[in-house]
Design a protein around this motif. Structure first.
Motif, PDB file in Angstrom:
ATOM      1  N   SER A   1       6.290  -6.527   5.816  1.00 41.82           N
ATOM      2  CA  SER A   1       6.859  -5.199   6.030  1.00 41.82           C
ATOM      3  C   SER A   1       8.045  -4.913   5.115  1.00 41.82           C
ATOM      4  O   SER A   1       8.254  -3.767   4.711  1.00 41.82           O
ATOM      5  N   TRP A   2       8.793  -5.951   4.738  1.00 42.22           N
ATOM      6  CA  TRP A   2       9.971  -5.722   3.899  1.00 42.22           C
ATOM      7  C   TRP A   2       9.594  -5.359   2.461  1.00 42.22           C
ATOM      8  O   TRP A   2      10.391  -4.777   1.722  1.00 42.22           O
ATOM      9  N   LYS A   3       8.357  -5.669   2.072  1.00 39.03           N
ATOM     10  CA  LYS A   3       7.882  -5.304   0.740  1.00 39.03           C
ATOM     11  C   LYS A   3       7.227  -3.923   0.707  1.00 39.03           C
ATOM     12  O   LYS A   3       7.048  -3.340  -0.360  1.00 39.03           O
ATOM     13  N   CYS A   4       6.829  -3.437   1.877  1.00 36.08           N
ATOM     14  CA  CYS A   4       6.080  -2.185   1.950  1.00 36.08           C
ATOM     15  C   CYS A   4       6.983  -0.991   1.660  1.00 36.08           C
ATOM     16  O   CYS A   4       8.088  -0.877   2.208  1.00 36.08           O
ATOM     17  N   VAL A   5       6.518  -0.074   0.801  1.00 35.09           N
ATOM     18  CA  VAL A   5       7.281   1.126   0.451  1.00 35.09           C
ATOM     19  C   VAL A   5       6.692   2.379   1.105  1.00 35.09           C
ATOM     20  O   VAL A   5       7.103   3.498   0.792  1.00 35.09           O
ATOM     21  N   GLY A   6       5.722   2.191   1.984  1.00 30.26           N
ATOM     22  CA  GLY A   6       5.155   3.316   2.706  1.00 30.26           C
ATOM     23  C   GLY A   6       4.316   4.250   1.872  1.00 30.26           C
ATOM     24  O   GLY A   6       4.154   5.423   2.217  1.00 30.26           O
ATOM     25  N   CYS A   7       3.729   3.758   0.785  1.00 29.87           N
ATOM     26  CA  CYS A   7       2.952   4.627  -0.107  1.00 29.87           C
ATOM     27  C   CYS A   7       1.635   5.081   0.510  1.00 29.87           C
ATOM     28  O   CYS A   7       1.040   6.060   0.072  1.00 29.87           O
ATOM     29  N   GLN A   8       1.142   4.331   1.496  1.00 24.43           N
ATOM     30  CA  GLN A   8      -0.091   4.626   2.221  1.00 24.43           C
ATOM     31  C   GLN A   8      -1.360   4.433   1.385  1.00 24.43           C
ATOM     32  O   GLN A   8      -2.443   4.864   1.776  1.00 24.43           O
ATOM     33  N   TYR A   9      -1.247   3.776   0.244  1.00 23.36           N
ATOM     34  CA  TYR A   9      -2.445   3.473  -0.537  1.00 23.36           C
ATOM     35  C   TYR A   9      -3.409   2.613   0.279  1.00 23.36           C
ATOM     36  O   TYR A   9      -4.627   2.800   0.223  1.00 23.36           O
ATOM     37  N   CYS A  10      -2.873   1.653   1.033  1.00 27.60           N
ATOM     38  CA  CYS A  10      -3.720   0.764   1.823  1.00 27.60           C
ATOM     39  C   CYS A  10      -4.428   1.527   2.940  1.00 27.60           C
ATOM     40  O   CYS A  10      -5.580   1.243   3.271  1.00 27.60           O
TER      41      CYS A  10
ATOM     42  N   ASP B   1     -12.784  -9.760   1.100  1.00 26.77           N
ATOM     43  CA  ASP B   1     -12.522  -8.987  -0.114  1.00 26.77           C
ATOM     44  C   ASP B   1     -11.881  -7.670   0.337  1.00 26.77           C
ATOM     45  O   ASP B   1     -12.562  -6.686   0.587  1.00 26.77           O
ATOM     46  N   SER B   2     -10.557  -7.671   0.445  1.00 27.36           N
ATOM     47  CA  SER B   2      -9.824  -6.611   1.124  1.00 27.36           C
ATOM     48  C   SER B   2      -9.385  -5.488   0.192  1.00 27.36           C
ATOM     49  O   SER B   2      -8.526  -5.701  -0.669  1.00 27.36           O
ATOM     50  N   PRO B   3      -9.934  -4.275   0.351  1.00 29.52           N
ATOM     51  CA  PRO B   3      -9.498  -3.140  -0.469  1.00 29.52           C
ATOM     52  C   PRO B   3      -8.008  -2.868  -0.340  1.00 29.52           C
ATOM     53  O   PRO B   3      -7.351  -2.493  -1.317  1.00 29.52           O
ATOM     54  N   CYS B   4      -7.461  -3.072   0.855  1.00 32.38           N
ATOM     55  CA  CYS B   4      -6.035  -2.801   1.077  1.00 32.38           C
ATOM     56  C   CYS B   4      -5.153  -3.697   0.210  1.00 32.38           C
ATOM     57  O   CYS B   4      -4.113  -3.263  -0.304  1.00 32.38           O
ATOM     58  N   VAL B   5      -5.575  -4.939   0.053  1.00 30.32           N
ATOM     59  CA  VAL B   5      -4.812  -5.881  -0.772  1.00 30.32           C
ATOM     60  C   VAL B   5      -4.895  -5.494  -2.242  1.00 30.32           C
ATOM     61  O   VAL B   5      -3.906  -5.553  -2.976  1.00 30.32           O
TER      62      VAL B   5
ATOM     63  N   CYS C   1      -8.596   1.553   3.098  1.00 30.08           N
ATOM     64  CA  CYS C   1      -9.284   0.850   4.184  1.00 30.08           C
ATOM     65  C   CYS C   1     -10.496   1.647   4.659  1.00 30.08           C
ATOM     66  O   CYS C   1     -10.356   2.758   5.178  1.00 30.08           O
ATOM     67  N   PRO C   2     -11.706   1.103   4.515  1.00 35.81           N
ATOM     68  CA  PRO C   2     -12.913   1.834   4.932  1.00 35.81           C
ATOM     69  C   PRO C   2     -13.088   1.890   6.443  1.00 35.81           C
ATOM     70  O   PRO C   2     -13.952   2.592   6.946  1.00 35.81           O
ATOM     71  N   TYR C   3     -12.244   1.146   7.173  1.00 35.24           N
ATOM     72  CA  TYR C   3     -12.355   1.107   8.628  1.00 35.24           C
ATOM     73  C   TYR C   3     -11.313   1.999   9.316  1.00 35.24           C
ATOM     74  O   TYR C   3     -11.335   2.140  10.537  1.00 35.24           O
ATOM     75  N   HIS C   4     -10.380   2.524   8.537  1.00 30.61           N
ATOM     76  CA  HIS C   4      -9.374   3.462   9.044  1.00 30.61           C
ATOM     77  C   HIS C   4      -8.575   2.880  10.219  1.00 30.61           C
ATOM     78  O   HIS C   4      -8.429   3.517  11.266  1.00 30.61           O
ATOM     79  N   ILE C   5      -8.066   1.679  10.047  1.00 28.71           N
ATOM     80  CA  ILE C   5      -7.354   1.047  11.157  1.00 28.71           C
ATOM     81  C   ILE C   5      -5.859   0.832  10.873  1.00 28.71           C
ATOM     82  O   ILE C   5      -5.106   0.514  11.779  1.00 28.71           O
ATOM     83  N   ARG C   6      -5.456   1.001   9.628  1.00 29.60           N
ATOM     84  CA  ARG C   6      -4.037   0.821   9.305  1.00 29.60           C
ATOM     85  C   ARG C   6      -3.236   2.053   9.708  1.00 29.60           C
ATOM     86  O   ARG C   6      -3.761   3.159   9.787  1.00 29.60           O
ATOM     87  N   PHE C   7      -1.953   1.832   9.947  1.00 30.26           N
ATOM     88  CA  PHE C   7      -1.061   2.921  10.315  1.00 30.26           C
ATOM     89  C   PHE C   7       0.351   2.596   9.833  1.00 30.26           C
ATOM     90  O   PHE C   7       0.656   1.456   9.476  1.00 30.26           O
ATOM     91  N   ILE C   8       1.192   3.606   9.794  1.00 27.01           N
ATOM     92  CA  ILE C   8       2.599   3.394   9.464  1.00 27.01           C
ATOM     93  C   ILE C   8       3.366   3.199  10.764  1.00 27.01           C
ATOM     94  O   ILE C   8       3.365   4.063  11.640  1.00 27.01           O
ATOM     95  N   ASN C   9       3.994   2.046  10.887  1.00 24.42           N
ATOM     96  CA  ASN C   9       4.781   1.730  12.076  1.00 24.42           C
ATOM     97  C   ASN C   9       6.004   2.641  12.121  1.00 24.42           C
ATOM     98  O   ASN C   9       6.800   2.657  11.175  1.00 24.42           O
ATOM     99  N   PRO C  10       6.171   3.426  13.183  1.00 28.13           N
ATOM    100  CA  PRO C  10       7.280   4.373  13.239  1.00 28.13           C
ATOM    101  C   PRO C  10       8.657   3.721  13.307  1.00 28.13           C
ATOM    102  O   PRO C  10       9.663   4.387  13.057  1.00 28.13           O
ATOM    103  N   VAL C  11       8.701   2.442  13.631  1.00 29.74           N
ATOM    104  CA  VAL C  11       9.978   1.723  13.705  1.00 29.74           C
ATOM    105  C   VAL C  11      10.328   1.088  12.360  1.00 29.74           C
ATOM    106  O   VAL C  11      11.420   1.274  11.825  1.00 29.74           O
ATOM    107  N   THR C  12       9.375   0.336  11.790  1.00 29.58           N
ATOM    108  CA  THR C  12       9.640  -0.361  10.524  1.00 29.58           C
ATOM    109  C   THR C  12       9.394   0.516   9.309  1.00 29.58           C
ATOM    110  O   THR C  12       9.822   0.185   8.210  1.00 29.58           O
TER     111      THR C  12
END
Length: 226
Positions: A125-134, A100-104, A138-149
């Motif tokens: 990645s092609w759908k992501c707009v970089g809003c950082q909502y995910c 049950d993924s909060p990010c999704v 995320c309660p685990y704080h593991i997502r990041f914005i890829n500096p390349v994509t």
């Protein structure tokens, strides 16, 4: 997606919760199983982990993760005990692959999704707009914005690399002590199901109801003696 639209959609925030210990009985293994689709999960044995970082290094190489960010980290705590009988504990920091993924749930474009065939939470990645909502959700704080994509990124059990080639995740293949077990929770004969039935395990922040699929055998004393 142009820069102005990315900036418009940016958000921030975080969810905080503690760690809950969890002993998995045979009945609860069955409770994690679902008929039909594959349901991949991972087990990290903290007693076998020596903190060598071979898993993290291979993850970076196979998935072409840029420097400065990481899909997988091994966190070292300690030393514990008195010299000369000191030791360290090592824990894995990566996507917990929540059922049950909060990010999704918070993703406005559908870039964050759960693959129905494997149960793996991933990112288009092609759908992501970089809003950082995910990132905020995320309660685990593991997502990041890829500096390349410029898109949200995280561990996906090597869904687009190793698994496509019929291999195990890069971290599992690289581990010299076999501290990682990967497999299908829906297969009663799989290595991971047998390991979960034989060992008391815990899952981080299980009380949130996210149903993470990263299980852990809690460290007793192991690690590297100094």
């Amino acid at each position: 997606m142009d820069k102005s639209k990315r900036q418009f959609l940016q958000g921030s925030g975080a969810m905080i919760a503690g760690i809950s210990l969890y002993v998995l009985t045979n009945g609860e293994v069955a409770g994690e199983q679902q008929k039909g689709a594959v349901k991949y999960a991972m087990l990290h044995d903290e007693n076998k982990c020596i903190g060598c970082n071979a898993c993290a290094d291979n993850c970076r190489k196979v998935n072409q993760v840029p420097e400065g960010v990481a899909r997988l980290e091994i966190i070292r705590t300690g030393p514990f005990g008195e010299y000369p009988n000191q030791y360290y504990h090592f824990t894995r920091k990566s996507c917990e692959q929540c059922d049950d993924s909060p990010c999704v749930h918070v993703c406005p474009t559908g870039a964050a999704f759960k693959d129905e065939k494997t149960g793996i939470v991933s990112v288009n990645s092609w759908k992501c707009v970089g809003c950082q909502y995910c990132l905020a959700a995320c309660p685990y704080h593991i997502r990041f914005i890829n500096p390349v994509t410029k898109a949200a990124d995280k561990c996906d059990f090597c869904r687009e690399t190793q698994l496509k080639e019929g291999k195990k995740p890069a971290c599992v293949e690289a581990c010299p002590t076999k501290a990682l077990v990967f497999g299908d929770l829906n297969d009663p004969n799989s290595e991971i199901v047998k390991a979960l039935e034989e060992n008391p395990v815990y899952r981080n922040k299980r009380d949130l109801g996210t149903h993470p699929k990263l299980f852990r055998i809690q460290a007793k004393q192991g690690g590297i003696n100094v």
